[in-house]
Motif scaffolding. Structure first.
Motif, PDB file in Angstrom:
ATOM      1  N   GLY A 316      35.105  11.720  67.972  1.00  0.00           N
ATOM      2  CA  GLY A 316      34.150  11.894  69.059  1.00  0.00           C
ATOM      3  C   GLY A 316      33.489  13.235  68.803  1.00  0.00           C
ATOM      4  O   GLY A 316      33.773  13.867  67.786  1.00  0.00           O
ATOM      5  N   HIS A 317      32.613  13.689  69.714  1.00  0.00           N
ATOM      6  CA  HIS A 317      31.997  14.989  69.401  1.00  0.00           C
ATOM      7  C   HIS A 317      32.594  16.126  70.219  1.00  0.00           C
ATOM      8  O   HIS A 317      32.924  15.987  71.387  1.00  0.00           O
ATOM      9  N   PHE A 318      32.715  17.256  69.517  1.00  0.00           N
ATOM     10  CA  PHE A 318      33.436  18.423  70.026  1.00  0.00           C
ATOM     11  C   PHE A 318      32.507  19.376  70.773  1.00  0.00           C
ATOM     12  O   PHE A 318      32.937  20.143  71.610  1.00  0.00           O
ATOM     13  N   SER A 328      33.599  14.528  80.115  1.00  0.00           N
ATOM     14  CA  SER A 328      33.357  13.127  79.751  1.00  0.00           C
ATOM     15  C   SER A 328      32.445  13.024  78.536  1.00  0.00           C
ATOM     16  O   SER A 328      32.382  11.991  77.892  1.00  0.00           O
ATOM     17  N   ASP A 329      31.731  14.087  78.221  1.00  0.00           N
ATOM     18  CA  ASP A 329      30.797  14.077  77.083  1.00  0.00           C
ATOM     19  C   ASP A 329      30.980  15.330  76.247  1.00  0.00           C
ATOM     20  O   ASP A 329      30.306  16.321  76.477  1.00  0.00           O
ATOM     21  N   ASP A 330      31.882  15.334  75.303  1.00  0.00           N
ATOM     22  CA  ASP A 330      32.668  14.213  74.888  1.00  0.00           C
ATOM     23  C   ASP A 330      34.119  14.665  74.707  1.00  0.00           C
ATOM     24  O   ASP A 330      34.783  14.283  73.758  1.00  0.00           O
ATOM     25  N   GLY A 331      34.572  15.526  75.671  1.00  0.00           N
ATOM     26  CA  GLY A 331      35.983  15.898  75.639  1.00  0.00           C
ATOM     27  C   GLY A 331      36.842  14.646  75.638  1.00  0.00           C
ATOM     28  O   GLY A 331      37.883  14.582  74.975  1.00  0.00           O
ATOM     29  N   ALA A 362      27.609  19.596  67.290  1.00  0.00           N
ATOM     30  CA  ALA A 362      26.162  19.451  67.515  1.00  0.00           C
ATOM     31  C   ALA A 362      25.665  18.015  67.576  1.00  0.00           C
ATOM     32  O   ALA A 362      24.564  17.722  67.117  1.00  0.00           O
ATOM     33  N   GLU A 363      26.458  17.131  68.190  1.00  0.00           N
ATOM     34  CA  GLU A 363      25.959  15.777  68.433  1.00  0.00           C
ATOM     35  C   GLU A 363      24.734  15.841  69.324  1.00  0.00           C
ATOM     36  O   GLU A 363      23.774  15.101  69.150  1.00  0.00           O
ATOM     37  N   GLU A 364      24.787  16.748  70.307  1.00  0.00           N
ATOM     38  CA  GLU A 364      23.708  16.829  71.305  1.00  0.00           C
ATOM     39  C   GLU A 364      22.399  17.304  70.702  1.00  0.00           C
ATOM     40  O   GLU A 364      21.343  17.146  71.295  1.00  0.00           O
ATOM     41  N   GLN A 365      22.453  17.901  69.526  1.00  0.00           N
ATOM     42  CA  GLN A 365      21.219  18.358  68.875  1.00  0.00           C
ATOM     43  C   GLN A 365      20.714  17.309  67.885  1.00  0.00           C
ATOM     44  O   GLN A 365      19.797  17.566  67.100  1.00  0.00           O
ATOM     45  N   PHE A 399      34.077   7.289  69.903  1.00  0.00           N
ATOM     46  CA  PHE A 399      34.265   7.134  71.350  1.00  0.00           C
ATOM     47  C   PHE A 399      33.424   8.203  72.046  1.00  0.00           C
ATOM     48  O   PHE A 399      33.784   9.369  72.050  1.00  0.00           O
ATOM     49  N   ASP A 400      32.293   7.804  72.621  1.00  0.00           N
ATOM     50  CA  ASP A 400      31.389   8.794  73.243  1.00  0.00           C
ATOM     51  C   ASP A 400      30.456   8.152  74.266  1.00  0.00           C
ATOM     52  O   ASP A 400      29.258   8.361  74.227  1.00  0.00           O
ATOM     53  N   ASN A 401      31.008   7.381  75.189  1.00  0.00           N
ATOM     54  CA  ASN A 401      30.176   6.870  76.283  1.00  0.00           C
ATOM     55  C   ASN A 401      30.849   7.191  77.616  1.00  0.00           C
ATOM     56  O   ASN A 401      30.941   6.357  78.510  1.00  0.00           O
ATOM     57  N   GLU A 465      31.301   7.030  86.178  1.00  0.00           N
ATOM     58  CA  GLU A 465      30.260   7.865  86.810  1.00  0.00           C
ATOM     59  C   GLU A 465      29.334   8.498  85.776  1.00  0.00           C
ATOM     60  O   GLU A 465      28.639   9.472  86.072  1.00  0.00           O
ATOM     61  N   TYR A 466      29.344   7.960  84.557  1.00  0.00           N
ATOM     62  CA  TYR A 466      28.671   8.642  83.443  1.00  0.00           C
ATOM     63  C   TYR A 466      27.179   8.835  83.693  1.00  0.00           C
ATOM     64  O   TYR A 466      26.677   9.959  83.651  1.00  0.00           O
ATOM     65  N   GLY A 467      26.468   7.737  83.971  1.00  0.00           N
ATOM     66  CA  GLY A 467      25.019   7.840  84.148  1.00  0.00           C
ATOM     67  C   GLY A 467      24.640   8.501  85.462  1.00  0.00           C
ATOM     68  O   GLY A 467      23.671   9.258  85.544  1.00  0.00           O
TER      69      GLY A 467
HETATM   70 ZN   LIG Z   1      28.022  12.660  73.901  1.00  0.00          ZN
END
Ligand SMILES: [Zn+2]
Length: 524
Positions: A316-318, A328-331, A362-365, A399-401, A465-467
């Motif tokens: 997943g992303h750190f 939740s994103d993405d602990g 840097a998944e978010e980038q 796993f990242d949703n 509750e993600y979205g």
């Molecule tokens: Zn994410």
């Protein structure tokens, strides 16, 4: 039912059963091992402990920030304690400059005192001490409308958008897939068609262009700070970046996303032509502009003489956004991957193939960490060149949703893996994980794998509750992560990874033509 029909139905049922048995037999499932994985993942779970460290102690984690490095070193230490091999923070290339928030304060002083819920946008500068100034609502429908603000914005705290709609919602905050929705997900989507000559939404483009012009205008006019509505409600603020990590990028104005309710109050007072005085202080710092980026990796080495050089990956992303703690994103994804490794290690699993966990930077980038990793280990898209491990990878499971449990998996348009995944999911159906869809899903770190022709998969997860609440918000914190869901997810993840590591063959790949490559996709 007529006799002939009954015979035919029975024959069909028999054939279907035979096929299912065939897939199962082919998969040689070790159900005794599954029982042990379930015991370790659902009864002896340690995921909560890991998650508290990741979400409360070592968070948030913007890419390449000191907090990111400290957290990475902690995970490497935990991995070594667990007896994992080759645990390290592995460089993947240059990330650029990171950003760190040291202090934030904002309040309305006039006409009444009101502390403001808000979060400075990442990669925007500080205010150089406390800034007390007038709030100015800048409204413009065209560039010409900006003329009336010339010479009036020096030191001002500007708002570039009007009152936001906050009508009451009767939608539930949290949600799970029901059977019908899962069923629909297994069907192919309607083939898309584009209406010929449909305009590319000129209004939205013009609006965006005007916003950019306004931001530049208020900066040139010497405004002090920009306030933005934080998109959420009930005090929830969604906030990302307001600047650039690139070397030599122009410095924007300090920018703060504030709770929509507080933003709207300020706007409505200004619209009554009454003065609003605000006070703001932001302390933020940038790091050197050429920092290396690192992913966190660790392994359970394979033991089969022939297969140990092959790899099954999970992760997943750190990195996280900074307003919450990225729980939740993405602990959640990092905790699921680490817990799956712990489960397999606790059971003394001796995998035939090497199992490798990777927690991405840097998944978010735009998947910077996973893209760098794929380039270094598997396939260089620019050079269209295979790397030594290209033929050794069986699959990567992501796993990242959010923290919702696994309900199934996206087969990513790879028909050959469908019966295999169906066979694996059969004995965990009672955990709610049963759906395989051929559909693609995007937005996260399996894409760089997929884009290189490698089997990379993301699970179907319940939304929870993600979205509505947590995704990129200040409420993305430990309390909004569902621990029972993550225990289920770690158990299913461990089972998937185990099967991929033990089966005779690597997972089949879909057709891939490096010469037909489109430019890499960017995501959330
Ligand atoms: Zn994410």
């Amino acid at each position: 039912m007529k006799k002939q029909l009954i015979v035919r139905s029975l024959t069909v049922a028999f054939l279907v059963a035979l096929f299912a048995l065939g897939a199962l037999a082919q998969e040689k499932l070790d159900l005794q091992m599954l029982d042990r994985i379930r015991q370790e993942g659902l009864v002896n779970s340690k995921i909560t402990d890991f998650l508290i460290y990741l979400c409360d102690v070592y968070a948030p984690r913007l890419p390449a920030s000191p907090q990111y490095v400290e957290a990475g070193e902690w995970v490497v230490g935990k991995a070594k304690e667990l007896g994992l091999a080759n645990a390290a923070m592995e460089p993947y290339g240059t990330f650029g400059k990171s950003w760190e928030l040291q202090k934030y304060y904002a309040a309305m002083i006039e006409p009444q005192y009101m502390p403001i819920i808000g979060y400075p946008k990442a990669w925007t500068p500080g205010t150089n001490g406390v800034l007390r100034g007038q709030a100015v609502l800048v409204t413009a429908n065209s560039v010409a409308d900006l003329d009336k603000y010339k010479g009036k914005l020096k030191g001002a705290i500007v708002l570039l958008q009007g009152e936001q709609d906050l009508s009451i919602s009767f939608e539930p905050v949290a949600d799970r897939f029901d059977e019908l929705e899962l069923e629909k997900l297994t069907l192919a989507p309607e083939p898309g068609f584009r209406r010929p000559g449909a305009p590319p939404m000129p209004d939205a483009m013009a609006r965006r262009q005007l916003q950019l012009t306004m931001a530049k205008f208020v900066k040139d006019e010497g405004a002090g700070v920009i306030l933005e509505p934080g998109r959420g409600k009930n005090g929830t603020v969604f906030v990302g970046s307001g600047g650039s990590r690139a070397k030599g990028a122009e410095m924007p104005l300090p920018a703060i996303a504030v709770a929509t309710e507080h933003y709207n109050r300020i706007v409505r007072i200004l619209q009554k032509n009454l003065p609003v005085t605000l006070e703001v202080e932001v302390q933020a710092s940038f790091t050197a502009d050429d920092l290396p980026g690192t992913n966190v990796v660790a392994e359970i080495p394979g033991v089969d003489k022939k297969l140990k050089s092959e790899i099954v990956m999970l992760g997943g992303h750190f990195d996280t956004w900074h307003a919450g703690t990225g729980a939740s994103d993405d602990g959640a994804g990092c905790a699921v991957a680490f817990e799956a490794m712990r489960i397999l290690k606790a059971l003394g699993v001796q995998p035939r193939r090497t199992i490798r966990m990777a927690l991405w930077d840097a998944e978010e980038q735009g998947f910077v960490g996973s893209r760098g990793y794929v380039t270094n280990h598997f396939f260089d898209r620019t050079k269209k060149e295979k790397k030594p491990e290209y033929d050794a990878l069986s699959a990567y499971f992501n796993f990242d949703n959010g923290s919702g449990r696994i309900r199934g998996i996206y087969a990513q348009a790879n028909s050959a893996v469908v019966p295999i995944f169906e066979a694996w999911l059969g004995p965990v159906k009672d955990l709610g994980a049963a759906t395989v869809t051929l559909r693609n899903t995007g937005g996260t770190d399996h894409l760089p794998f997929d884009g290189a022709g490698l089997p990379g998969f993301q699970f179907i997860q319940d939304e929870l509750e993600y979205g509505s609440l947590t995704h990129h918000s200040n409420m993305d914190v430990y309390d909004h992560v569902s621990r029972p869901d993550l225990m289920q997810a770690a158990t299913v993840m461990a089972w998937f990874v185990y099967n991929a590591a033990m089966r005779d063959e690597k997972l089949p790949r879909k057709y891939f033509d490096p010469n037909a490559l489109a430019p890499a996709r960017r995501g959330s």
